[in-house]
Structure formats: structure tokens, C-alpha cells
Design a protein around this motif. Structure first.
Motif, PDB file in Angstrom:
ATOM      1  N   ILE A  80      61.682  56.447  33.832  1.00 17.33           N
ATOM      2  CA  ILE A  80      62.903  56.878  33.155  1.00 17.33           C
ATOM      3  C   ILE A  80      63.793  57.699  34.089  1.00 17.33           C
ATOM      4  O   ILE A  80      64.997  57.774  33.911  1.00 17.33           O
TER       5      ILE A  80
ATOM      6  N   ILE B 204      63.964  62.974  29.652  1.00 18.96           N
ATOM      7  CA  ILE B 204      63.083  63.232  30.793  1.00 18.96           C
ATOM      8  C   ILE B 204      62.184  64.447  30.528  1.00 18.96           C
ATOM      9  O   ILE B 204      60.965  64.327  30.574  1.00 18.96           O
TER      10      ILE B 204
ATOM     11  N   ARG C 299      69.191  59.458  27.361  1.00 23.34           N
ATOM     12  CA  ARG C 299      68.332  58.971  28.436  1.00 23.34           C
ATOM     13  C   ARG C 299      67.948  60.110  29.383  1.00 23.34           C
ATOM     14  O   ARG C 299      66.804  60.217  29.822  1.00 23.34           O
ATOM     15  N   ASN C 300      68.903  60.965  29.685  1.00 28.99           N
ATOM     16  CA  ASN C 300      68.620  62.087  30.590  1.00 28.99           C
ATOM     17  C   ASN C 300      67.870  63.211  29.890  1.00 28.99           C
ATOM     18  O   ASN C 300      67.014  63.853  30.479  1.00 28.99           O
TER      19      ASN C 300
ATOM     20  N   VAL D  14      73.046  56.853  24.527  1.00 26.30           N
ATOM     21  CA  VAL D  14      72.668  56.200  25.779  1.00 26.30           C
ATOM     22  C   VAL D  14      72.781  57.181  26.954  1.00 26.30           C
ATOM     23  O   VAL D  14      71.799  57.493  27.617  1.00 26.30           O
ATOM     24  N   HIS D  15      73.996  57.683  27.174  1.00 26.40           N
ATOM     25  CA  HIS D  15      74.214  58.477  28.384  1.00 26.40           C
ATOM     26  C   HIS D  15      73.513  59.832  28.347  1.00 26.40           C
ATOM     27  O   HIS D  15      72.912  60.241  29.319  1.00 26.40           O
ATOM     28  N   ALA D  16      73.607  60.517  27.209  1.00 27.89           N
ATOM     29  CA  ALA D  16      72.998  61.847  27.150  1.00 27.89           C
ATOM     30  C   ALA D  16      71.499  61.736  26.888  1.00 27.89           C
ATOM     31  O   ALA D  16      70.691  62.333  27.601  1.00 27.89           O
TER      32      ALA D  16
ATOM     33  N   ASP E  29      78.671  66.628  33.859  1.00 25.06           N
ATOM     34  CA  ASP E  29      79.867  65.866  34.243  1.00 25.06           C
ATOM     35  C   ASP E  29      79.778  64.396  33.826  1.00 25.06           C
ATOM     36  O   ASP E  29      80.764  63.804  33.429  1.00 25.06           O
ATOM     37  N   TYR E  30      78.572  63.806  33.952  1.00 30.96           N
ATOM     38  CA  TYR E  30      78.497  62.368  33.675  1.00 30.96           C
ATOM     39  C   TYR E  30      78.700  62.056  32.204  1.00 30.96           C
ATOM     40  O   TYR E  30      79.092  60.946  31.856  1.00 30.96           O
TER      41      TYR E  30
ATOM     42  N   PRO F 228      64.966  57.731  37.777  1.00 32.68           N
ATOM     43  CA  PRO F 228      64.948  57.020  39.068  1.00 32.68           C
ATOM     44  C   PRO F 228      64.856  57.952  40.268  1.00 32.68           C
ATOM     45  O   PRO F 228      64.371  57.554  41.321  1.00 32.68           O
ATOM     46  N   ARG F 229      65.293  59.210  40.097  1.00 32.64           N
ATOM     47  CA  ARG F 229      65.241  60.124  41.243  1.00 32.64           C
ATOM     48  C   ARG F 229      63.808  60.446  41.637  1.00 32.64           C
ATOM     49  O   ARG F 229      63.513  60.740  42.775  1.00 32.64           O
TER      50      ARG F 229
ATOM     51  N   ARG G 117      61.211  58.259  41.053  1.00 28.19           N
ATOM     52  CA  ARG G 117      60.637  57.003  41.520  1.00 28.19           C
ATOM     53  C   ARG G 117      60.963  56.758  42.983  1.00 28.19           C
ATOM     54  O   ARG G 117      60.165  56.246  43.738  1.00 28.19           O
ATOM     55  N   HIS G 118      62.169  57.121  43.395  1.00 25.14           N
ATOM     56  CA  HIS G 118      62.606  56.794  44.756  1.00 25.14           C
ATOM     57  C   HIS G 118      62.268  57.857  45.787  1.00 25.14           C
ATOM     58  O   HIS G 118      62.661  57.759  46.919  1.00 25.14           O
TER      59      HIS G 118
END
Lengths: 335, 279
Positions: A328, A258, A254-255, A250-252, A232-233, A330-331, A333-334
């Protein structure tokens, strides 16, 4: 972040102890007696054999030898080679840069080619480029390294005469080791043609070593991109009016990176295994060739400590990959 | 003249089982400042027709229309680059799943500032300032801190507010909201709808609201299009539609609302369709 790093470090402790057991046990499972091999074809009398075995500690119970090994390990003593009598660590450090240089160039090659190929194959799914590149990747992945290396040597060195067959640099050049990396040292030496010679020696081995990681990275990038492009993003980024290059790059990407980064990290282990074969084929004076030679000589301290150092290295790289993963994603990392 | 006028829109998908027509000869028009609701059940083609306007359909889709006129210009006839300048600037869209619609690897600040920088030509500092204003405008508390949050650190409602902030960042003339409240809690649904209506009024933009919720339609829309199986069944002013539904399918939809239930069993669309034998 610090907690994240500490928790990752904690995981390494049991892994490291496991590796010491495997490294220590593995070489002793192999048939063959190091004392006999040291004596060579002349043979050795039973008394002298017993004396030498006692001197090297091979007559003691195996667990005692293991704890002795472990004890010295914690004091930073990796033992001496049975053959050269030199400290294992010194030998390792002398040869290590050669392997690092080869491995780095190989993984760079694999990543710099594999990622763009994978991305392009994904966004042009079903095109001739997709089909050709993915077939090539499958072939590359299935290729036995030693056979592929020999083929390249026969063609590029034998038939075309473009590249040298073995070694790190032509014997015409001699200069001191500054960094241990031949490409850099040859540049620093200022000798004309030295860098070109070092580079030409590096091309074939790094291509051979990069082949399997390249294939794996390209395929992984393609499938990760395909998955991400349907998210979706990515549609949101398009709806925001972002250009195709920005949506993909950038958008695709980066994900998609992973899982690809994990793959690249895992390839470091594969690379070390590949280095053993590649270095043997090209007589590359690195730790891969050193391990093979030491196994043949049943040089227990070299094999067990060398294995430990290589495994430690792979562990450190995996830790770095885990940390990059946290950076890379954040989910993670947090958490 | 209508702000957006689509005539005879058809969208077909190539599937392994053959071609499938998702939208079949649909006309849509919306005036500036108007709120148009497109209602219908899942699979009625309401989202697909709007994704076609945005040019967001996959390659497997074939879009044809006699005309797709936005502000006097034909979207289908203009060069891709020109159309891309309209999308995300003059025509924006928000989606059903707010959390999934935001990129998990970037902060929400990055994602809204990107719109401001690339679409509005702002520099980083100006974009940051404007992003704070926008977050404030859509009711995100403590906007300065929230800009540095990742989507997974926010609630669904907050993510939808971020999406709305991004959608209004370039002062669009038409906002398409595709089931903007479906994935949210009932209390949050109301807040988001109120926010959308408030922004629509304040910015004077047209709003196309895609929904399957008749309650939402009644509360928000000026005009309604009812779609079923890719076809337009009925188009009417909202009051007329609720008071005097012309089409059997519309009556079916209305009678399927829980508050209209009589007897033990809630009537379904299928009951009506069988009774009136329409396709």
C-alpha cells in the motif's frame, strides 16, 4: 519485493528464539509443581515424585531441559500434554479454529465499523458525530473486557434473553467438523436453525473482543485522515476537480490507511490477549481458554508450546501486515 | 470582456486570536491569452486570492466579493456542482511543491489518467494514450515508462512537469500557477517557465502566475498586480511597472533585487516603508 520479504523473514529468527526462551522460562517461574498438581489431593510419595520428575525430565538442569525442548521443536515435536497425554499440536489444531473464527469476526467488525467511523469523524471534525463517536471510542478503549462482557451477558442474555450465555452452538445441533468454523460447518450441515444458533452464540463474544480494537482503529483512522486531509496532494486532487467522495475515499484514505493497517496488525496481538479473557467469560472452547486452563494445571508442555504457537501466529500476521504495508505504501516497497 | 474578473474580493480567516483578513478588497481581471503576474512577499495574500477562485480554501475562510465572473458566469452565485465542473477542467492550478502536490501512493500515470477519465470522459486506453502524449508535450523523457513511476521516483522538476501535464490535460482556458518554480533549482526554474510560456502560447490560455520573483515577472508577464498585506498596491503593464513604478511598495520590491543594490547593504522593503510611511 522478494528481497523485502526475505529481509522481513530474517528479522523473525531472533524474535522467534527470544520467544522460545520466554515461553520456556515463563511457565517455570510460576510457583507450583506440575507433578504434585497431577497427583491431585491424594498426594504422592517422595519416591514416586522423584520417579515421575525423572520420567518427565524435570530433574535435569534447566538449560538442558531448554535445549531438549528446542531440539524437539526443530523436529516438529511440540511435546504432549501432561494432563491429557495428547500431542500439544493436536489439541491446538482442534481448538484453534474456534479462536480464529472469533478473532476474525471481531477484527472484521472492528475494521468495518472503525474505519468508516474514523473517516466520517475526520471529515466532519468538531460535529456532534465526531464528538459522540470519539467519546464512545474512549469509553470503549478504557473498558475492562471481562466487566464489559459480563454487562452484555446480564443485559442481552439475562434481561432481554436475546443471545445465549456461552458456548459456540446450541446442544440441539450436532454435525461433523469440516472446517472447524462453526458458521461454515453449520451451514454445510444443512440443519435448520443451526446457522442462526451459531451466529447468535458468536455475537456477544465477538462484540466484546472487538470493542478495544474498534476504539483504537476508529481513533487512529480519524487522526490519520485529519493529517492526510491537510496534505498538498489532497488539495491537488480537489484542484483537479475530483468529487469529494473520490478525494476522501481514494486520495486521502489510501494514504491514511498506511498507519491504520499497522494499527490493525498490532491489534491482532491485542486480540489474542483479549481472546483469553473473552473465551473464559463465554466458555468459548478456543485456545485462550485452553491456555488459562493449562496454566492453572502447570501443564508445562502445553503452556510453553501453546505460547510459542500463539506468538508464532502473531509474528506471521505482523509479517503479513508488513507486506501489506509495502503493497500500500510504494515508498517502503522501493527502498 | 475579461475571462476572469474579480471585484472587491475579501478573504477572512477565523483564528483563535480572532478574525484575520488575508485578502482585502482586491480586484483582479485577466483576459484570455493574457499572462498576469501577481507579485508580493509571503503573506501578501496572493495565493489565498487564487485559492478562493478555485474554492480550495478551508472551512475557516470566509470569501466575499462583489463579483467573481468567469466567462460571463458568476462563480460565487452558481451552484456548487456547476462550479466544480469548471474547476479542474476550464480553470486549473499548479502549486509550489511539486513532489508534495502529487499523491505518494499512486503512480503519476494513475493521477493524470484520472483527470482524463473523470473530466474528459475517456476510457482507460484512450486516457493512457493521451497521458503519453501529454507527458511528451511537457518534456518528460520516456513517457511510457514514466507513467508507471511514483512521485518519489522522480525529481522535483519532473514532478512539476507532471503537474503541468495534468493541468493542461483538459485544455483549460485559465491556468493558475502558484509559485511553480520556487521549490526548484535555478536551471530547472528556467526550463519550467519556458515550458509554461510555450504551452500558454500554444494552447492560447490565460495564465495567472503567482510569484515573489521580479525576474520571473519581467520575463513572462504582460501585466502585473503588486500585492502587499492582502491589498492591491499597484497594477500596471510589465514595462511600465519596471520603468516607472508608481507605488512606494513596488519601488521597494524592485530596489530589494540584488542587481539593484548600491552600497554595502541591500535595501529592504522595510527601509522604504519606513521612509515613505505607508501601510
Amino acid at each position: 519485493m522478494i528481497r523485502f520479504i526475505l529481509s522481513k523473514l530474517l528479522y523473525l529468527v531472533p524474535t522467534f528464539i527470544g520467544i522460545t526462551i520466554i515461553a520456556f522460562g515463563f511457565v517455570r517461574i510460576l510457583p507450583g509443581d506440575p507433578v504434585l498438581l497431577m497427583a491431585g489431593e491424594r498426594g504422592i510419595s517422595p519416591e514416586r515424585h522423584a520417579e515421575l520428575s525423572a520420567q518427565l525430565g524435570f530433574d535435569r538442569p534447566i538449560w538442558e531441559q531448554y535445549f531438549d525442548f528446542l531440539g524437539r521443536l526443530f523436529q516438529g515435536d511440540l511435546g504432549n500434554s501432561l494432563v491429557t497425554k495428547k500431542p500439544v499440536l493436536d489439541e491446538f489444531l482442534t481448538l484453534f479454529p474456534a479462536t480464529v473464527e472469533l478473532g476474525l469476526v471481531a477484527i472484521l467488525l472492528a475494521t468495518l465499523i472503525g474505519v468508516p467511523v474514523g473517516v466520517l469523524a475526520a471529515i466532519k471534525r468538531g460535529s456532534w458525530f465526531d464528538q459522540v463517536s470519539m467519546t464512545a471510542a474512549l469509553v470503549g478503549f478504557s473498558m475492562p473486557i471481562f466487566w464489559w462482557g459480563l454487562l452484555l451477558i446480564i443485559f442481552f442474555s439475562g434481561v432481554l434473553g436475546w443471545t445465549p450465555v456461552s458456548g459456540r452452538i446450541s446442544l440441539l445441533y450436532f454435525f461433523p467438523d469440516v472446517t472447524g468454523f462453526m458458521l461454515i460447518d453449520s451451514l454445510l450441515s444443512g440443519q435448520k436453525g443451526a446457522f442462526a444458533s451459531a451466529l447468535s452464540h458468536l455475537i456477544l463474544p465477538s462484540v466484546v473482543l472487538a470493542t478495544i480494537p474498534l476504539a483504537v482503529i476508529a481513533r487512529q483512522t480519524r487522526s490519520a485522515m485529519l493529517e492526510v486531509m491537510g496534505e498538498d496532494y489532497v488539495r491537488s486532487a480537489r484542484a483537479k476537480g475530483m468529487s469529494q467522495a473520490r478525494v476522501v475515499g481514494v486520495h486521502a484514505l489510501r494514504n491514511a490507511m498506511i498507519p491504520v493497517i499497522t494499527t490493525i496488525g498490532l491489534q491482532i496481538g491485542v486480540l489474542m490477549a483479549g481472546a483469553i479473557l473473552t473465551e473464559s467469560i463465554f466458555s468459548w472452547p478456543g485456545i485462550g481458554k485452553w491456555m488459562i486452563d493449562s496454566i492453572a494445571r502447570r501443564d508445562y508442555p502445553v503452556v510453553q508450546s501453546g505460547l510459542l504457537l500463539i506468538a508464532g501466529l502473531v509474528m506471521v500476521v505482523n509479517l503479513l501486515v508488513d507486506l501489506t504495508y509495502g503493497l500500500i505504501n510504494p515508498r517502503i516497497r522501493h527502498k | 470582456m475579461a475571462l476572469l474578473e474579480i471585484r472587491n474580493l475579501t478573504v477572512r480567516f477565523e483564528t483563535s486570536a480572532g478574525a484575520f483578513t488575508a485578502v482585502d478588497a482586491v480586484d483582479v481581471s485577466v483576459d484570455g491569452r493574457e499572462v498576469l503576474a501577481i507579485v508580493g512577499e509571503s503573506g501578501s495574500g496572493k495565493s489565498v486570492s487564487m485559492l478562493a477562485v478555485m474554492g480550495l480554501l478551508p472551512d475557516t475562510a470566509t470569501v466575499t466579493a462583489d463579483a467573481m465572473i468567469y466567462d460571463g458566469r458568476d462563480l460565487l452565485a452558481m451552484p456548487v456542482a456547476e462550479r466544480q465542473k469548471l474547476i479542474g477542467r476550464e480553470i486549473t492550478m499548479i502549486f509550489q511543491e511539486p513532489i508534495a502536490s502529487l499523491n505518494p501512493s499512486f503512480t503519476v500515470g494513475f493521477q493524470i489518467e484520472e483527470v482524463l477519465r473523470f473530466n474528459m470522459g475517456m476510457d482507460r486506453k484512450a486516457a493512457r494514450r493521451r497521458a503519453i502524449e501529454l507527458f511528451d508535450a511537457v518534456g518528460i523523457p520516456d513517457p511510457q515508462t514514466k507513467l508507471d513511476a511514483y512521485p518519489h521516483q522522480m525529481s522535483g522538476g519532473q514532478c512539476q512537469r507532471v503537474m503541468i501535464a495534468m493541468a493542461i490535460a483538459s485544455n483549460p482556458r485559465l491556468l493558475i500557477a502558484d509559485e511553480p518554480t520556487t521549490a526548484l533549482d535555478v536551471t530547472i526554474q528556467k526550463q519550467i517557465l519556458d515550458l509554461l510560456m510555450d504551452l500558454q502560447e500554444r494552447h492560447g490560455m490565460a495564465l495567472i502566475l503567482i510569484t515573489h520573483d521580479m525576474g520571473v515577472v519581467a520575463e513572462t508577464a504582460d501585466r502585473v498586480i503588486v500585492q502587499y498585506k492582502g491589498r492591491k498596491m499597484e497594477e500596471a503593464d510589465v514595462l511600465n511597472l519596471f520603468e516607472n513604478p508608481q507605488h512606494a511598495y513596488t519601488r521597494a520590491l524592485l530596489s530589494a533585487l540584488p542587481e539593484n543594490a548600491t552600497g554595502d547593504r541591500l535595501s529592504t522593503v522595510a527601509d522604504f516603508m519606513a521612509a515613505e510611511a505607508i501601510q
